[in-house]
Write an enzyme that holds these catalytic residues in place. Structure first.
Site, PDB file in Angstrom:
ATOM      1  N   HIS A 219       0.827  -1.114   0.103  1.00 17.85           N
ATOM      2  CA  HIS A 219      -0.043  -0.014  -0.086  1.00 17.85           C
ATOM      3  C   HIS A 219       0.901   1.199   0.161  1.00 17.85           C
ATOM      4  CE1 HIS A 219      -3.546   2.552   0.463  1.00 17.85           C
ATOM      5  NE2 HIS A 219      -3.762   2.101   1.836  1.00 17.85           N
ATOM      6  N   HIS A 258      -1.968  -1.863  -9.932  1.00 18.37           N
ATOM      7  CA  HIS A 258      -3.230  -1.733  -9.047  1.00 18.37           C
ATOM      8  C   HIS A 258      -4.484  -2.634  -9.095  1.00 18.37           C
ATOM      9  CE1 HIS A 258      -5.643   1.205  -7.244  1.00 18.37           C
ATOM     10  NE2 HIS A 258      -4.732   1.932  -6.506  1.00 18.37           N
ATOM     11  N   ASP A 309       2.440   5.592  -6.614  1.00 18.39           N
ATOM     12  CA  ASP A 309       3.782   5.680  -5.759  1.00 18.39           C
ATOM     13  C   ASP A 309       5.005   5.897  -6.595  1.00 18.39           C
ATOM     14  OD1 ASP A 309       2.855   5.481  -3.191  1.00 18.39           O
ATOM     15  OD2 ASP A 309       2.003   3.439  -4.018  1.00 18.39           O
TER      16      ASP A 309
HETATM   17  C1  LIG Z   1      -1.172  -3.025  -5.777  1.00 20.05           C
HETATM   18  C2  LIG Z   1      -1.080  -4.565  -5.858  1.00 20.05           C
HETATM   19  C3  LIG Z   1      -1.042  -4.999  -4.458  1.00 20.05           C
HETATM   20  C4  LIG Z   1      -2.595  -5.033  -6.422  1.00 20.05           C
HETATM   21  O1  LIG Z   1      -2.511  -6.290  -6.499  1.00 20.05           O
HETATM   22  P1  LIG Z   1      -3.583  -7.424  -6.820  1.00 20.05           P
HETATM   23  O2  LIG Z   1      -4.856  -6.503  -7.223  1.00 20.05           O
HETATM   24  O3  LIG Z   1      -3.797  -8.083  -5.547  1.00 20.05           O
HETATM   25  O4  LIG Z   1      -3.246  -8.099  -8.258  1.00 20.05           O
HETATM   26  P2  LIG Z   1      -2.440  -9.581  -7.948  1.00 20.05           P
HETATM   27  O5  LIG Z   1      -1.592  -9.678  -6.695  1.00 20.05           O
HETATM   28  O6  LIG Z   1      -3.470 -10.530  -8.022  1.00 20.05           O
HETATM   29  O7  LIG Z   1      -1.738  -9.438  -9.137  1.00 20.05           O
HETATM   30  C5  LIG Z   1      -2.153  -9.760 -10.626  1.00 20.05           C
HETATM   31  C6  LIG Z   1      -1.095 -10.370 -11.326  1.00 20.05           C
HETATM   32  O8  LIG Z   1      -0.241  -9.255 -11.558  1.00 20.05           O
HETATM   33  C7  LIG Z   1       0.997  -9.316 -11.143  1.00 20.05           C
HETATM   34  N1  LIG Z   1       1.621  -8.093 -10.436  1.00 20.05           N
HETATM   35  C8  LIG Z   1       0.817  -7.206  -9.807  1.00 20.05           C
HETATM   36  N2  LIG Z   1       1.585  -6.134  -9.633  1.00 20.05           N
HETATM   37  C9  LIG Z   1       2.858  -6.636  -9.856  1.00 20.05           C
HETATM   38  C10 LIG Z   1       4.167  -5.941  -9.551  1.00 20.05           C
HETATM   39  N3  LIG Z   1       4.046  -4.565  -9.051  1.00 20.05           N
HETATM   40  N4  LIG Z   1       5.254  -6.417  -9.884  1.00 20.05           N
HETATM   41  C11 LIG Z   1       5.061  -7.659 -10.784  1.00 20.05           C
HETATM   42  N5  LIG Z   1       4.183  -8.234 -10.844  1.00 20.05           N
HETATM   43  C12 LIG Z   1       2.974  -7.726 -10.441  1.00 20.05           C
HETATM   44  C13 LIG Z   1       1.103 -10.380 -10.093  1.00 20.05           C
HETATM   45  O9  LIG Z   1       2.259 -11.016  -9.766  1.00 20.05           O
HETATM   46  C14 LIG Z   1       0.057 -11.250 -10.717  1.00 20.05           C
HETATM   47  O10 LIG Z   1       0.588 -11.946 -11.703  1.00 20.05           O
HETATM   48  P3  LIG Z   1       0.259 -13.610 -12.034  1.00 20.05           P
HETATM   49  O11 LIG Z   1      -1.108 -13.650 -12.610  1.00 20.05           O
HETATM   50  O12 LIG Z   1       1.040 -13.706 -13.185  1.00 20.05           O
HETATM   51  O13 LIG Z   1       0.709 -14.286 -10.720  1.00 20.05           O
HETATM   52  C15 LIG Z   1       0.014  -5.089  -6.828  1.00 20.05           C
HETATM   53  O14 LIG Z   1      -0.157  -4.533  -7.985  1.00 20.05           O
HETATM   54  C16 LIG Z   1       1.518  -4.783  -6.367  1.00 20.05           C
HETATM   55  O15 LIG Z   1       1.930  -5.409  -5.462  1.00 20.05           O
HETATM   56  N6  LIG Z   1       2.083  -3.765  -6.772  1.00 20.05           N
HETATM   57  C17 LIG Z   1       3.632  -3.393  -6.067  1.00 20.05           C
HETATM   58  C18 LIG Z   1       3.352  -2.656  -4.791  1.00 20.05           C
HETATM   59  C19 LIG Z   1       2.593  -1.276  -5.014  1.00 20.05           C
HETATM   60  O16 LIG Z   1       3.108  -0.455  -6.077  1.00 20.05           O
HETATM   61  N7  LIG Z   1       1.617  -0.928  -4.171  1.00 20.05           N
HETATM   62  C20 LIG Z   1       0.994   0.509  -4.103  1.00 20.05           C
HETATM   63  C21 LIG Z   1      -0.266   0.462  -4.863  1.00 20.05           C
HETATM   64  S1  LIG Z   1      -0.982   1.971  -5.201  1.00 20.05           S
END
Ligand SMILES: CC(C)(COP(=O)(O)OP(=O)(O)OC[C@H]1O[C@@H](n2cnc3c(N)ncnc32)[C@H](O)[C@@H]1OP(=O)(O)O)[C@@H](O)C(=O)NCCC(=O)NCCS
Length: 378
Positions: A219, A258, A309
Protein backbone atom coordinates in the site's frame (compact mmCIF):
# COMPACT_ATOMS: atom_id res chain seq x y z
CA UNK A 1 -14.59 -14.25 -12.25
CA UNK A 2 -13.23 -16.80 -9.73
CA UNK A 3 -12.90 -15.32 -6.22
CA UNK A 4 -9.21 -14.73 -5.57
CA UNK A 5 -9.92 -13.37 -2.08
CA UNK A 6 -8.87 -9.94 -0.93
CA UNK A 7 -12.50 -8.71 -1.22
CA UNK A 8 -11.84 -7.85 -4.87
CA UNK A 9 -14.87 -6.21 -6.45
CA UNK A 10 -16.96 -6.42 -3.25
CA UNK A 11 -18.92 -3.26 -2.43
CA UNK A 12 -18.58 -2.65 1.32
CA UNK A 13 -20.06 0.85 1.65
CA UNK A 14 -22.10 3.48 -0.14
CA UNK A 15 -20.05 6.66 -0.31
CA UNK A 16 -20.43 10.16 -1.72
CA UNK A 17 -16.73 10.92 -1.34
CA UNK A 18 -14.68 9.48 -4.15
CA UNK A 19 -15.03 7.32 -7.24
CA UNK A 20 -12.62 5.59 -9.60
CA UNK A 21 -13.10 4.38 -13.15
CA UNK A 22 -10.33 1.80 -13.31
CA UNK A 23 -10.82 1.07 -17.00
CA UNK A 24 -10.63 4.70 -18.12
CA UNK A 25 -8.16 5.87 -15.46
CA UNK A 26 -10.40 8.53 -13.93
CA UNK A 27 -10.41 9.60 -10.27
CA UNK A 28 -13.11 11.88 -8.91
CA UNK A 29 -13.42 13.60 -5.49
CA UNK A 30 -16.98 14.71 -4.73
CA UNK A 31 -17.79 15.10 -8.43
CA UNK A 32 -14.55 16.85 -9.46
CA UNK A 33 -11.90 15.25 -11.64
CA UNK A 34 -8.59 15.01 -9.78
CA UNK A 35 -6.85 16.45 -12.85
CA UNK A 36 -8.93 19.65 -12.55
CA UNK A 37 -8.21 19.85 -8.83
CA UNK A 38 -4.46 19.38 -9.43
CA UNK A 39 -4.63 22.15 -12.02
CA UNK A 40 -6.75 24.71 -10.20
CA UNK A 41 -7.16 23.83 -6.52
CA UNK A 42 -5.02 23.75 -3.39
CA UNK A 43 -4.72 21.03 -0.76
CA UNK A 44 -6.66 23.21 1.70
CA UNK A 45 -9.52 23.66 -0.79
CA UNK A 46 -9.49 19.95 -1.67
CA UNK A 47 -9.70 19.09 2.04
CA UNK A 48 -12.78 21.30 2.40
CA UNK A 49 -14.32 19.59 -0.64
CA UNK A 50 -13.65 16.10 0.69
CA UNK A 51 -14.85 16.90 4.20
CA UNK A 52 -17.90 19.02 3.32
CA UNK A 53 -18.85 17.60 -0.07
CA UNK A 54 -18.60 20.92 -1.98
CA UNK A 55 -16.05 23.56 -2.89
CA UNK A 56 -15.83 26.40 -0.34
CA UNK A 57 -16.76 30.03 -0.90
CA UNK A 58 -13.84 32.45 -0.45
CA UNK A 59 -14.77 33.29 3.18
CA UNK A 60 -15.17 29.60 4.01
CA UNK A 61 -11.78 28.75 2.54
CA UNK A 62 -10.16 31.62 4.44
CA UNK A 63 -11.75 30.42 7.69
CA UNK A 64 -10.70 26.80 7.09
CA UNK A 65 -7.15 27.86 6.20
CA UNK A 66 -6.84 29.90 9.37
CA UNK A 67 -8.30 27.03 11.44
CA UNK A 68 -5.58 24.78 9.99
CA UNK A 69 -2.85 27.33 10.73
CA UNK A 70 -4.12 27.79 14.30
CA UNK A 71 -4.17 24.02 14.89
CA UNK A 72 -0.75 23.20 13.44
CA UNK A 73 1.44 23.67 16.58
CA UNK A 74 1.68 20.52 18.71
CA UNK A 75 0.69 20.23 22.35
CA UNK A 76 3.59 19.89 24.79
CA UNK A 77 2.57 16.28 25.45
CA UNK A 78 2.57 15.22 21.78
CA UNK A 79 5.84 17.09 21.16
CA UNK A 80 7.40 15.24 24.11
CA UNK A 81 6.26 11.87 22.72
CA UNK A 82 7.88 12.67 19.36
CA UNK A 83 11.11 13.85 20.99
CA UNK A 84 11.26 10.64 23.00
CA UNK A 85 10.80 8.50 19.86
CA UNK A 86 12.98 10.46 17.45
CA UNK A 87 16.22 8.58 17.91
CA UNK A 88 14.89 5.03 17.69
CA UNK A 89 11.42 4.81 16.10
CA UNK A 90 11.02 4.43 12.34
CA UNK A 91 9.00 7.27 10.73
CA UNK A 92 5.70 5.37 10.42
CA UNK A 93 6.09 3.96 13.95
CA UNK A 94 6.50 7.51 15.19
CA UNK A 95 3.47 8.78 13.26
CA UNK A 96 1.24 5.92 14.41
CA UNK A 97 2.24 6.57 18.02
CA UNK A 98 2.10 10.39 17.84
CA UNK A 99 -1.38 10.41 16.30
CA UNK A 100 -2.57 7.98 18.94
CA UNK A 101 -0.99 10.07 21.72
CA UNK A 102 -2.55 13.23 20.31
CA UNK A 103 -6.00 12.03 21.37
CA UNK A 104 -5.11 12.34 25.08
CA UNK A 105 -5.57 16.11 25.19
CA UNK A 106 -7.98 16.52 22.27
CA UNK A 107 -10.84 18.74 23.49
CA UNK A 108 -13.40 16.62 21.60
CA UNK A 109 -11.98 13.26 22.57
CA UNK A 110 -15.23 11.97 24.06
CA UNK A 111 -17.49 12.91 21.16
CA UNK A 112 -18.27 11.26 17.84
CA UNK A 113 -20.75 14.02 16.93
CA UNK A 114 -20.37 15.26 13.37
CA UNK A 115 -19.12 18.76 14.23
CA UNK A 116 -16.67 17.32 16.82
CA UNK A 117 -15.38 14.98 14.13
CA UNK A 118 -14.92 17.89 11.70
CA UNK A 119 -12.88 19.70 14.35
CA UNK A 120 -10.79 16.59 15.06
CA UNK A 121 -10.24 16.09 11.33
CA UNK A 122 -9.04 19.71 10.97
CA UNK A 123 -6.65 19.31 13.89
CA UNK A 124 -5.22 16.04 12.57
CA UNK A 125 -4.73 17.45 9.05
CA UNK A 126 -2.97 20.45 10.60
CA UNK A 127 -0.79 18.59 13.11
CA UNK A 128 0.46 15.61 11.13
CA UNK A 129 2.94 17.67 9.03
CA UNK A 130 4.23 19.31 12.23
CA UNK A 131 4.70 15.85 13.76
CA UNK A 132 6.66 14.54 10.78
CA UNK A 133 8.85 17.63 10.48
CA UNK A 134 9.58 17.79 14.22
CA UNK A 135 10.54 14.11 14.27
CA UNK A 136 12.79 14.48 11.26
CA UNK A 137 14.63 17.50 12.68
CA UNK A 138 15.00 15.90 16.12
CA UNK A 139 16.49 12.74 14.63
CA UNK A 140 18.93 14.90 12.64
CA UNK A 141 19.77 16.64 15.95
CA UNK A 142 18.36 19.96 14.75
CA UNK A 143 15.96 22.22 16.63
CA UNK A 144 12.34 21.94 15.47
CA UNK A 145 11.01 24.76 13.31
CA UNK A 146 7.63 26.08 14.46
CA UNK A 147 4.90 26.31 11.79
CA UNK A 148 4.59 29.68 10.03
CA UNK A 149 0.89 30.65 9.88
CA UNK A 150 1.63 32.88 6.89
CA UNK A 151 2.56 29.94 4.66
CA UNK A 152 0.20 27.55 2.91
CA UNK A 153 -0.14 23.98 4.15
CA UNK A 154 2.28 22.46 1.61
CA UNK A 155 4.91 25.23 1.82
CA UNK A 156 4.76 25.15 5.60
CA UNK A 157 5.70 21.48 5.73
CA UNK A 158 8.73 22.01 3.46
CA UNK A 159 9.68 25.02 5.61
CA UNK A 160 9.39 23.09 8.90
CA UNK A 161 11.50 20.29 7.41
CA UNK A 162 14.37 22.34 6.02
CA UNK A 163 14.12 25.64 7.90
CA UNK A 164 14.00 27.48 4.57
CA UNK A 165 10.96 28.85 2.80
CA UNK A 166 10.48 26.82 -0.41
CA UNK A 167 10.32 28.49 -3.80
CA UNK A 168 7.03 28.68 -5.65
CA UNK A 169 7.70 25.65 -7.83
CA UNK A 170 8.63 23.37 -4.93
CA UNK A 171 5.63 24.51 -2.87
CA UNK A 172 3.20 24.02 -5.78
CA UNK A 173 4.63 20.60 -6.65
CA UNK A 174 4.19 19.43 -3.08
CA UNK A 175 0.70 20.94 -2.91
CA UNK A 176 -0.30 18.96 -6.01
CA UNK A 177 1.20 15.76 -4.57
CA UNK A 178 -0.93 16.25 -1.44
CA UNK A 179 -4.06 16.83 -3.57
CA UNK A 180 -3.39 13.64 -5.54
CA UNK A 181 -3.05 11.47 -2.42
CA UNK A 182 -6.01 12.95 -0.51
CA UNK A 183 -8.59 10.19 -1.04
CA UNK A 184 -8.93 6.98 -2.99
CA UNK A 185 -12.23 5.18 -2.57
CA UNK A 186 -12.14 1.92 -0.58
CA UNK A 187 -8.37 1.34 -0.40
CA UNK A 188 -7.00 -0.86 2.40
CA UNK A 189 -6.26 1.91 4.92
CA UNK A 190 -9.60 3.65 4.33
CA UNK A 191 -11.41 0.35 4.79
CA UNK A 192 -9.45 -0.10 8.04
CA UNK A 193 -10.56 3.34 9.23
CA UNK A 194 -14.19 2.58 8.39
CA UNK A 195 -14.10 -0.79 10.15
CA UNK A 196 -12.77 0.89 13.30
CA UNK A 197 -15.30 3.73 13.05
CA UNK A 198 -18.11 1.19 12.61
CA UNK A 199 -17.60 -0.08 16.16
CA UNK A 200 -18.34 3.54 17.20
CA UNK A 201 -14.72 3.93 18.19
CA UNK A 202 -13.25 7.41 17.82
CA UNK A 203 -11.54 9.39 15.03
CA UNK A 204 -8.02 9.08 16.48
CA UNK A 205 -8.33 5.29 16.83
CA UNK A 206 -9.54 5.01 13.23
CA UNK A 207 -6.70 7.18 11.90
CA UNK A 208 -4.11 5.32 13.98
CA UNK A 209 -5.32 2.01 12.54
CA UNK A 210 -5.31 3.45 9.02
CA UNK A 211 -1.69 4.56 9.43
CA UNK A 212 -0.82 0.97 10.36
CA UNK A 213 -2.52 -0.31 7.20
CA UNK A 214 -0.88 2.32 4.98
CA UNK A 215 2.59 1.39 6.23
CA UNK A 216 2.75 -1.92 4.35
CA UNK A 217 4.75 -2.15 1.11
CA UNK A 218 1.70 -3.30 -0.89
CA UNK A 219 0.00 0.00 0.00
CA UNK A 220 1.60 3.32 1.01
CA UNK A 221 4.98 1.82 1.77
CA UNK A 222 5.54 1.27 -1.96
CA UNK A 223 6.78 4.84 -2.62
CA UNK A 224 9.84 4.31 -0.42
CA UNK A 225 10.51 0.97 -2.08
CA UNK A 226 10.48 2.69 -5.48
CA UNK A 227 13.31 5.00 -4.38
CA UNK A 228 15.24 1.98 -3.05
CA UNK A 229 14.69 0.26 -6.41
CA UNK A 230 16.06 3.27 -8.29
CA UNK A 231 19.07 3.41 -5.99
CA UNK A 232 19.66 -0.36 -6.13
CA UNK A 233 19.58 -0.39 -9.92
CA UNK A 234 21.84 2.65 -9.84
CA UNK A 235 22.29 3.34 -13.53
CA UNK A 236 20.44 3.30 -16.78
CA UNK A 237 22.31 0.49 -18.53
CA UNK A 238 21.21 -2.17 -15.98
CA UNK A 239 17.50 -1.56 -16.22
CA UNK A 240 16.24 -4.20 -18.69
CA UNK A 241 18.33 -6.94 -17.11
CA UNK A 242 17.37 -5.96 -13.56
CA UNK A 243 13.65 -5.76 -14.30
CA UNK A 244 13.66 -9.06 -16.19
CA UNK A 245 15.61 -10.74 -13.37
CA UNK A 246 13.25 -9.50 -10.70
CA UNK A 247 10.17 -10.57 -12.65
CA UNK A 248 11.72 -14.00 -13.37
CA UNK A 249 12.26 -14.41 -9.63
CA UNK A 250 8.55 -13.52 -9.19
CA UNK A 251 9.43 -10.35 -7.31
CA UNK A 252 7.04 -7.40 -7.40
CA UNK A 253 8.22 -4.20 -8.98
CA UNK A 254 7.11 -1.56 -6.52
CA UNK A 255 5.06 1.33 -7.89
CA UNK A 256 3.43 -0.83 -10.58
CA UNK A 257 0.05 -2.53 -10.83
CA UNK A 258 -3.16 -1.70 -9.06
CA UNK A 259 -6.25 -3.49 -7.81
CA UNK A 260 -8.59 -1.04 -9.54
CA UNK A 261 -6.72 0.72 -12.36
CA UNK A 262 -6.25 -1.43 -15.42
CA UNK A 263 -4.73 1.49 -17.29
CA UNK A 264 -2.53 4.46 -16.38
CA UNK A 265 -3.23 5.73 -12.85
CA UNK A 266 -4.28 9.37 -13.49
CA UNK A 267 -2.25 10.50 -10.47
CA UNK A 268 0.89 8.96 -11.97
CA UNK A 269 0.34 10.92 -15.20
CA UNK A 270 0.38 14.19 -13.26
CA UNK A 271 3.25 13.31 -10.94
CA UNK A 272 5.32 12.19 -13.90
CA UNK A 273 4.98 15.69 -15.33
CA UNK A 274 6.10 17.30 -12.08
CA UNK A 275 9.00 14.87 -11.68
CA UNK A 276 10.16 15.67 -15.21
CA UNK A 277 10.07 19.42 -14.53
CA UNK A 278 12.02 19.05 -11.28
CA UNK A 279 14.56 16.78 -13.02
CA UNK A 280 15.20 19.46 -15.63
CA UNK A 281 16.36 21.92 -12.98
CA UNK A 282 18.17 19.32 -10.86
CA UNK A 283 21.79 18.17 -10.94
CA UNK A 284 20.47 14.58 -10.66
CA UNK A 285 18.27 14.30 -13.78
CA UNK A 286 19.01 10.58 -14.01
CA UNK A 287 16.36 9.59 -11.40
CA UNK A 288 13.59 10.74 -13.73
CA UNK A 289 15.27 9.30 -16.81
CA UNK A 290 15.70 5.95 -15.03
CA UNK A 291 12.08 6.02 -13.88
CA UNK A 292 10.87 6.50 -17.42
CA UNK A 293 13.10 3.69 -18.61
CA UNK A 294 11.84 1.34 -15.86
CA UNK A 295 8.27 2.22 -16.80
CA UNK A 296 8.96 1.17 -20.38
CA UNK A 297 10.69 -2.07 -19.31
CA UNK A 298 7.88 -3.11 -16.92
CA UNK A 299 5.27 -2.37 -19.56
CA UNK A 300 7.13 -4.45 -22.15
CA UNK A 301 7.86 -7.36 -19.80
CA UNK A 302 4.65 -7.54 -17.78
CA UNK A 303 2.13 -5.06 -19.22
CA UNK A 304 1.82 -3.20 -15.91
CA UNK A 305 1.23 0.55 -15.58
CA UNK A 306 2.82 2.76 -12.91
CA UNK A 307 0.66 3.74 -9.94
CA UNK A 308 0.74 6.89 -7.80
CA UNK A 309 3.77 5.70 -5.85
CA UNK A 310 6.08 5.36 -8.82
CA UNK A 311 6.65 8.99 -9.80
CA UNK A 312 5.98 10.34 -6.30
CA UNK A 313 9.31 8.76 -5.29
CA UNK A 314 11.49 10.80 -7.66
CA UNK A 315 9.28 13.88 -7.11
CA UNK A 316 9.83 13.82 -3.34
CA UNK A 317 13.51 13.06 -3.80
CA UNK A 318 13.90 16.14 -6.01
CA UNK A 319 12.17 18.18 -3.30
CA UNK A 320 15.01 17.19 -0.96
CA UNK A 321 12.88 14.86 1.16
CA UNK A 322 14.56 11.85 2.74
CA UNK A 323 13.19 8.48 1.50
CA UNK A 324 12.01 7.33 4.95
CA UNK A 325 9.51 10.21 5.05
CA UNK A 326 7.71 9.30 1.81
CA UNK A 327 5.07 7.10 3.46
CA UNK A 328 4.43 9.53 6.35
CA UNK A 329 3.84 12.19 3.68
CA UNK A 330 1.27 9.91 2.05
CA UNK A 331 -0.43 9.63 5.46
CA UNK A 332 -0.28 13.43 5.97
CA UNK A 333 -2.30 13.83 2.81
CA UNK A 334 -4.62 10.81 3.06
CA UNK A 335 -5.69 11.76 6.59
CA UNK A 336 -8.43 13.95 5.09
CA UNK A 337 -9.85 11.01 3.15
CA UNK A 338 -9.71 8.75 6.18
CA UNK A 339 -11.39 11.40 8.36
CA UNK A 340 -14.15 12.03 5.81
CA UNK A 341 -14.85 8.29 5.60
CA UNK A 342 -15.00 8.07 9.40
CA UNK A 343 -17.54 10.94 9.44
CA UNK A 344 -19.55 9.27 6.67
CA UNK A 345 -19.47 5.93 8.52
CA UNK A 346 -20.54 7.50 11.83
CA UNK A 347 -23.31 9.36 9.97
CA UNK A 348 -24.98 6.15 8.76
CA UNK A 349 -23.46 3.36 10.76
CA UNK A 350 -23.87 -0.34 10.88
CA UNK A 351 -21.14 -2.48 12.48
CA UNK A 352 -18.85 -3.88 9.76
CA UNK A 353 -18.62 -7.51 10.65
CA UNK A 354 -18.24 -9.87 7.67
CA UNK A 355 -17.98 -13.65 7.76
CA UNK A 356 -15.34 -16.21 6.95
CA UNK A 357 -15.67 -19.66 5.42
CA UNK A 358 -14.46 -22.31 7.88
CA UNK A 359 -11.91 -24.72 6.35
CA UNK A 360 -10.46 -26.12 9.62
CA UNK A 361 -10.86 -29.61 11.17
CA UNK A 362 -14.28 -31.11 11.78
CA UNK A 363 -15.63 -31.18 15.34
CA UNK A 364 -13.42 -33.45 17.51
CA UNK A 365 -13.31 -34.53 21.16
CA UNK A 366 -11.07 -32.64 23.61
CA UNK A 367 -8.02 -34.75 24.54
CA UNK A 368 -6.56 -34.48 28.08
CA UNK A 369 -2.90 -33.38 27.94
CA UNK A 370 -1.53 -36.70 29.27
CA UNK A 371 -3.06 -38.58 26.35
CA UNK A 372 -1.52 -36.39 23.63
CA UNK A 373 1.32 -38.40 22.12
CA UNK A 374 1.93 -37.02 18.63
CA UNK A 375 1.24 -33.38 17.77
CA UNK A 376 -2.37 -33.09 16.68
CA UNK A 377 -3.10 -31.92 13.18
CA UNK A 378 -3.69 -28.16 13.26
C1 LIG B 1 -1.07 -3.07 -5.81
C2 LIG B 1 -1.11 -4.60 -5.88
C3 LIG B 1 -0.98 -5.13 -4.45
C4 LIG B 1 -2.47 -5.00 -6.44
O1 LIG B 1 -2.45 -6.35 -6.45
P1 LIG B 1 -3.69 -7.31 -6.77
O2 LIG B 1 -4.87 -6.57 -7.24
O3 LIG B 1 -3.89 -8.15 -5.57
O4 LIG B 1 -3.13 -8.11 -7.98
P2 LIG B 1 -2.45 -9.51 -7.89
O5 LIG B 1 -1.51 -9.53 -6.73
O6 LIG B 1 -3.54 -10.53 -7.92
O7 LIG B 1 -1.59 -9.51 -9.23
C5 LIG B 1 -2.09 -9.93 -10.51
C6 LIG B 1 -0.92 -10.33 -11.37
O8 LIG B 1 -0.10 -9.21 -11.64
C7 LIG B 1 1.21 -9.41 -11.10
N1 LIG B 1 1.64 -8.15 -10.51
C8 LIG B 1 0.84 -7.21 -9.97
N2 LIG B 1 1.58 -6.18 -9.56
C9 LIG B 1 2.87 -6.50 -9.85
C10 LIG B 1 4.08 -5.83 -9.67
N3 LIG B 1 4.11 -4.62 -9.11
N4 LIG B 1 5.21 -6.41 -10.07
C11 LIG B 1 5.18 -7.63 -10.65
N5 LIG B 1 4.05 -8.31 -10.85
C12 LIG B 1 2.90 -7.76 -10.45
C13 LIG B 1 1.05 -10.50 -10.06
O9 LIG B 1 2.25 -11.19 -9.81
C14 LIG B 1 0.02 -11.35 -10.73
O10 LIG B 1 0.65 -12.03 -11.80
P3 LIG B 1 0.31 -13.54 -12.17
O11 LIG B 1 -1.14 -13.49 -12.54
O12 LIG B 1 1.23 -13.83 -13.29
O13 LIG B 1 0.55 -14.32 -10.91
C15 LIG B 1 0.02 -5.12 -6.78
O14 LIG B 1 -0.11 -4.60 -8.06
C16 LIG B 1 1.40 -4.85 -6.20
O15 LIG B 1 1.89 -5.63 -5.36
N6 LIG B 1 2.06 -3.75 -6.64
C17 LIG B 1 3.33 -3.37 -6.10
C18 LIG B 1 3.14 -2.59 -4.81
C19 LIG B 1 2.60 -1.23 -5.05
O16 LIG B 1 3.07 -0.50 -5.92
N7 LIG B 1 1.62 -0.86 -4.24
C20 LIG B 1 1.02 0.46 -4.30
C21 LIG B 1 -0.35 0.39 -4.86
S1 LIG B 1 -0.99 2.04 -5.11
Amino acid sequence: MADKGGLEGIVVARSRLCSIDGQKGVLIYGGYDVGDLAEHSSYEETCFLILRGRLPRRDELDAFTSDLAAASPLSGETAAVIDMLASHAAPMEMLRTAVSADSFDDPDKDSNAEEANFRKATRLIAKMPTMVARYDRRRRELDPVEPDPGLGHAANFLYMLSGERPDQQAARTFDVALILHADHEMNASTFTARVIASTLSDMHSAITGAIGALKGPLHGGANEQVMHLLMDIGSDENIEQEIRGRLDRKERIMGFGHRVYKTYDPRAVILKRYSRTLAERSDEPHWFAMSEHIEKAVMEEKGLYPNVDFYSASTYHYLGIETGLFTPIFAMSRVVGWAAHVIEQHGDNRLIRPSSEYVGPALRPYQPIEQRTAPEAA
